[in-house]
Design an enzyme around this catalytic site. Structure first.
Site, PDB file in Angstrom:
ATOM      1  N   GLN A 174       0.855  -1.189   0.000  1.00  0.00           N
ATOM      2  CA  GLN A 174       0.000   0.000   0.000  1.00  0.00           C
ATOM      3  C   GLN A 174       0.895   1.245   0.000  1.00  0.00           C
ATOM      4  O   GLN A 174       1.669   1.441   0.939  1.00  0.00           O
ATOM      5  CB  GLN A 174      -0.891  -0.021   1.246  1.00  0.00           C
ATOM      6  CG  GLN A 174      -1.880   1.110   1.332  1.00  0.00           C
ATOM      7  CD  GLN A 174      -2.495   1.223   2.721  1.00  0.00           C
ATOM      8  OE1 GLN A 174      -1.829   0.955   3.724  1.00  0.00           O
ATOM      9  NE2 GLN A 174      -3.739   1.597   2.794  1.00  0.00           N
ATOM     10  N   SER A 182       0.503   6.608   2.442  1.00  0.00           N
ATOM     11  CA  SER A 182       1.000   7.635   3.368  1.00  0.00           C
ATOM     12  C   SER A 182       2.217   8.361   2.817  1.00  0.00           C
ATOM     13  O   SER A 182       3.002   7.794   2.056  1.00  0.00           O
ATOM     14  CB  SER A 182       1.417   6.999   4.702  1.00  0.00           C
ATOM     15  OG  SER A 182       0.369   6.248   5.244  1.00  0.00           O
ATOM     16  N   GLU A 184      -9.616  -2.492   4.701  1.00  0.00           N
ATOM     17  CA  GLU A 184      -8.473  -2.601   5.634  1.00  0.00           C
ATOM     18  C   GLU A 184      -8.979  -2.528   7.079  1.00  0.00           C
ATOM     19  O   GLU A 184      -8.606  -3.333   7.918  1.00  0.00           O
ATOM     20  CB  GLU A 184      -7.478  -1.460   5.371  1.00  0.00           C
ATOM     21  CG  GLU A 184      -6.274  -1.474   6.296  1.00  0.00           C
ATOM     22  CD  GLU A 184      -5.353  -0.254   6.111  1.00  0.00           C
ATOM     23  OE1 GLU A 184      -5.715   0.675   5.366  1.00  0.00           O
ATOM     24  OE2 GLU A 184      -4.286  -0.234   6.734  1.00  0.00           O
TER      25      GLU A 184
HETATM   26  C1  LIG Z   1       2.235  -0.813  11.579  1.00  0.00           C
HETATM   27  C2  LIG Z   1       1.987   0.235  10.518  1.00  0.00           C
HETATM   28  C3  LIG Z   1       1.790  -0.167   9.214  1.00  0.00           C
HETATM   29  C4  LIG Z   1       1.599   0.814   8.220  1.00  0.00           C
HETATM   30  N1  LIG Z   1       1.508   0.401   6.926  1.00  0.00           N
HETATM   31  C5  LIG Z   1       1.325   1.319   5.953  1.00  0.00           C
HETATM   32  C6  LIG Z   1       1.317   0.911   4.581  1.00  0.00           C
HETATM   33  O1  LIG Z   1       1.536  -0.262   4.257  1.00  0.00           O
HETATM   34  N2  LIG Z   1       1.123   1.852   3.637  1.00  0.00           N
HETATM   35  C7  LIG Z   1       0.919   3.157   3.944  1.00  0.00           C
HETATM   36  O2  LIG Z   1       0.708   3.943   3.025  1.00  0.00           O
HETATM   37  N3  LIG Z   1       0.953   3.596   5.242  1.00  0.00           N
HETATM   38  C8  LIG Z   1       1.165   2.701   6.242  1.00  0.00           C
HETATM   39  N4  LIG Z   1       1.250   3.115   7.562  1.00  0.00           N
HETATM   40  C9  LIG Z   1       1.133   4.539   7.863  1.00  0.00           C
HETATM   41  C10 LIG Z   1      -0.133   4.894   8.654  1.00  0.00           C
HETATM   42  O3  LIG Z   1      -1.268   4.844   7.827  1.00  0.00           O
HETATM   43  C11 LIG Z   1       0.082   6.290   9.246  1.00  0.00           C
HETATM   44  O4  LIG Z   1       1.195   6.207  10.137  1.00  0.00           O
HETATM   45  C12 LIG Z   1      -1.136   6.774  10.015  1.00  0.00           C
HETATM   46  O5  LIG Z   1      -2.194   7.049   9.137  1.00  0.00           O
HETATM   47  C13 LIG Z   1      -0.803   8.063  10.814  1.00  0.00           C
HETATM   48  O6  LIG Z   1      -0.229   9.010   9.990  1.00  0.00           O
HETATM   49  P1  LIG Z   1       1.145   9.758  10.382  1.00  0.00           P
HETATM   50  O7  LIG Z   1       2.117   8.705  10.815  1.00  0.00           O
HETATM   51  O8  LIG Z   1       1.507  10.628   9.226  1.00  0.00           O
HETATM   52  O9  LIG Z   1       0.798  10.634  11.645  1.00  0.00           O
HETATM   53  P2  LIG Z   1       0.070  12.057  11.631  1.00  0.00           P
HETATM   54  O10 LIG Z   1      -1.184  11.956  10.833  1.00  0.00           O
HETATM   55  O11 LIG Z   1       1.048  13.105  11.245  1.00  0.00           O
HETATM   56  O12 LIG Z   1      -0.301  12.214  13.143  1.00  0.00           O
HETATM   57  C14 LIG Z   1       0.644  12.715  14.128  1.00  0.00           C
HETATM   58  C15 LIG Z   1      -0.085  12.859  15.434  1.00  0.00           C
HETATM   59  O13 LIG Z   1      -1.150  13.847  15.298  1.00  0.00           O
HETATM   60  C16 LIG Z   1      -2.393  13.283  15.675  1.00  0.00           C
HETATM   61  N5  LIG Z   1      -3.473  13.808  14.826  1.00  0.00           N
HETATM   62  C17 LIG Z   1      -3.452  13.914  13.473  1.00  0.00           C
HETATM   63  N6  LIG Z   1      -4.639  14.402  13.025  1.00  0.00           N
HETATM   64  C18 LIG Z   1      -5.417  14.585  14.125  1.00  0.00           C
HETATM   65  C19 LIG Z   1      -6.736  15.063  14.334  1.00  0.00           C
HETATM   66  N7  LIG Z   1      -7.493  15.420  13.288  1.00  0.00           N
HETATM   67  N8  LIG Z   1      -7.216  15.121  15.595  1.00  0.00           N
HETATM   68  C20 LIG Z   1      -6.446  14.750  16.666  1.00  0.00           C
HETATM   69  N9  LIG Z   1      -5.161  14.296  16.531  1.00  0.00           N
HETATM   70  C21 LIG Z   1      -4.668  14.215  15.292  1.00  0.00           C
HETATM   71  C22 LIG Z   1      -2.232  11.790  15.456  1.00  0.00           C
HETATM   72  O14 LIG Z   1      -3.146  11.049  16.235  1.00  0.00           O
HETATM   73  C23 LIG Z   1      -0.778  11.573  15.870  1.00  0.00           C
HETATM   74  O15 LIG Z   1      -0.669  11.440  17.256  1.00  0.00           O
HETATM   75  C24 LIG Z   1       1.511   2.190   8.557  1.00  0.00           C
HETATM   76  C25 LIG Z   1       1.734   2.578   9.886  1.00  0.00           C
HETATM   77  C26 LIG Z   1       1.996   1.631  10.853  1.00  0.00           C
HETATM   78  C27 LIG Z   1       2.291   2.101  12.241  1.00  0.00           C
END
Ligand SMILES: Cc1cc2nc3c(=O)[nH]c(=O)nc-3n(C[C@H](O)[C@H](O)[C@H](O)COP(=O)(O)OP(=O)(O)OC[C@H]3O[C@@H](n4cnc5c(N)ncnc54)[C@H](O)[C@@H]3O)c2cc1C
Length: 402
Positions: A137, A140, A255
């Protein structure tokens, strides 16, 4: 209400168990394979394990046990959700890890079935079912996770192709994948949700580079994916140009359902056995922790049944999947902490599952939607709280400050 198997389901379970006993490797046997990376595992060893996983998926397909709930025209059995879950429950008792197929089976395939052309279904569904096409996928980005629609990777039409530039991150198992499902911006002149397209991209395309991300578990299941003028044929757009957000919802719902439908991830019996083995089962604090763990696991079990029921009735998964996801993260954290306390210093040297669970529960909490996002869903959809304010509504993407 009876949560046990019906006589038909019990017969199906017995048939599945017989087939698995005859064909699947036992847990801990030399033939068992687990794709969760562990410290010190080389890329070659990981590729070998991935090969075993592909062989297993092929064996399932030839034995008539792969993709049970797919319609027969795509090679499935048209099995009920209950039967599919029964098979997964039975399979989880063996030394098999199917995590590498998550993006192919739970994301790409259902999306294709809903949005794909006949040619696309023809090209991809059977090889996916037989384990010949592993997907990753590619959604992100460094600046687009929770706010996925804010992604910046660009895809520009050039004749019969799109040219893609940008960066993706946290792409699980991308280094083992043949294809990627990619969300990229095709029109920055419209509001952010409206200008996205959904592509299938070959992972060995020229200009596509992967860099592994090593985690604190010691493993490196994740990757960064860089696109430098990667060319994708226009026929690999799924669901129409600029319609990617709607298409991605099918992927994300599926998912979420897959994550939500996971059985309780920690066997509390194993924790009780550990307490007994360490002579701690009489300790008051330990007993309290064990009782809390058991209560949580029961709540998770019943929530899981609600999710299964919704799925079997063809209903959308409700906010109970958010509650499940939050609770599962807490359960993983608290049970692994109790186990580490029982193990004492030995726990740090322990190379079995507890220490891995301890350090990987953070990943479980974040992947598929962070705790804050799950609580927002619960606030809006269960408690009826006001929706979050959105300053970017109706504004063309290129005019946003990102
Ligand atoms: C085990 C694992 C597998 C993954 N696999 C994939 C994959 O295969 N492909 C892929 O594309 N992605 C993948 N991801 C990525 C995952 O989808 C993102 O990490 C997740 O959506 C969070 O995005 P971010 O890390 O950019 O954090 P951010 O969105 O930047 O968030 C940072 C912090 O801000 C908080 N926050 C953000 N928005 C809000 C809001 N509106 N209200 C309150 N708090 C908020 C969040 O809760 C977090 O604490 C994976 C992640 C993990 C941990």
């Amino acid at each position: 209400m009876d949560f046990g198997d019906t006589p038909e389901e019990a017969a199906f379970r017995a048939e599945a168990r017989d087939w698995l006993e005859a064909n699947a490797p036992a847990k801990g046997s030399p033939e068992a394979f687990d794709l969760m990376s562990s410290p010190g595992r080389s890329t070659e060893q990981e590729k070998e394990l991935a090969g075993q996983a592909r062989n297993w998926q092929a064996k399932l397909a030839s034995g008539g046990w792969a993709c049970l709930d797919w319609p027969p025209e795509y090679g499935g059995r048209g099995a009920s959700t209950a039967e599919t879950i029964i098979f997964e429950q039975e399979q989880s008792r063996f030394g098999i890890s199917m995590s590498m197929f998550m993006a192919a089976l739970e994301m790409a395939a259902p999306t294709l079935m809903t949005w794909g052309t006949d040619e696309q279904k023809q090209q991809f569904l059977n090889p996916i079912r037989r384990g010949e096409m592993v997907f990753a996928q590619l959604f992100s980005e460094p600046n687009a996770g929770s706010d996925l629609a804010g992604l910046q990777t660009r895809a520009v039409k050039d004749g019969d192709e799109f040219v893609v530039n940008g960066q993706k991150v946290w792409n699980s198992y991308a280094h083992l994948a043949d294809w990627g499902i990619l969300l990229a911006r095709t029109n920055p002149g419209v509001p952010k949700h409206q200008g996205l397209s959904y592509f299938f991209v070959k992972m060995d395309s020229e200009g596509l580079e992967l860099r592994p991300l090593r985690q604190m578990t010691g493993g490196a299941e994740f990757n960064e994916t860089f696109f430098d003028n990667v060319r994708i044929p226009a026929e690999n757009v799924v669901g129409g140009v600029d319609n990617g957000w709607a298409v991605a919802q099918t992927t994300l719902n599926s998912e979420r359902a897959a994550v939500g439908a996971q059985a309780s991830v920690v066997d509390v019996r194993a924790l009780v056995e550990l307490a007994e083995e360490k002579g701690q089962a009489g300790d008051l604090a330990v007993r309290q922790a064990l009782a809390r763990a058991w209560m949580r696991s029961e709540v998770l079990r019943y929530l899981g049944m609600r999710v299964y029921t919704a799925l079997s009735q063809g209903a959308e998964i409700g906010p109970e999947a958010s509650i499940m996801k939050l609770l599962t993260g807490d359960h993983l954290r608290d049970t692994s902490q109790t186990a580490m306390e029982l193990l004492g210093p030995e726990g740090m040297l322990d190379d079995d599952a507890w220490v891995t669970r301890m350090v990987s529960h953070f990943a479980h909490k974040i992947g598929g939607g962070t705790p804050e996002i799950q609580r927002n869903v619960i606030g809006e959809r269960i408690l009826g709280l006001a929706r979050e304010p959105r300053a970017d509504r109706g504004i063309p993407f290129r005019e946003l400050k990102v």
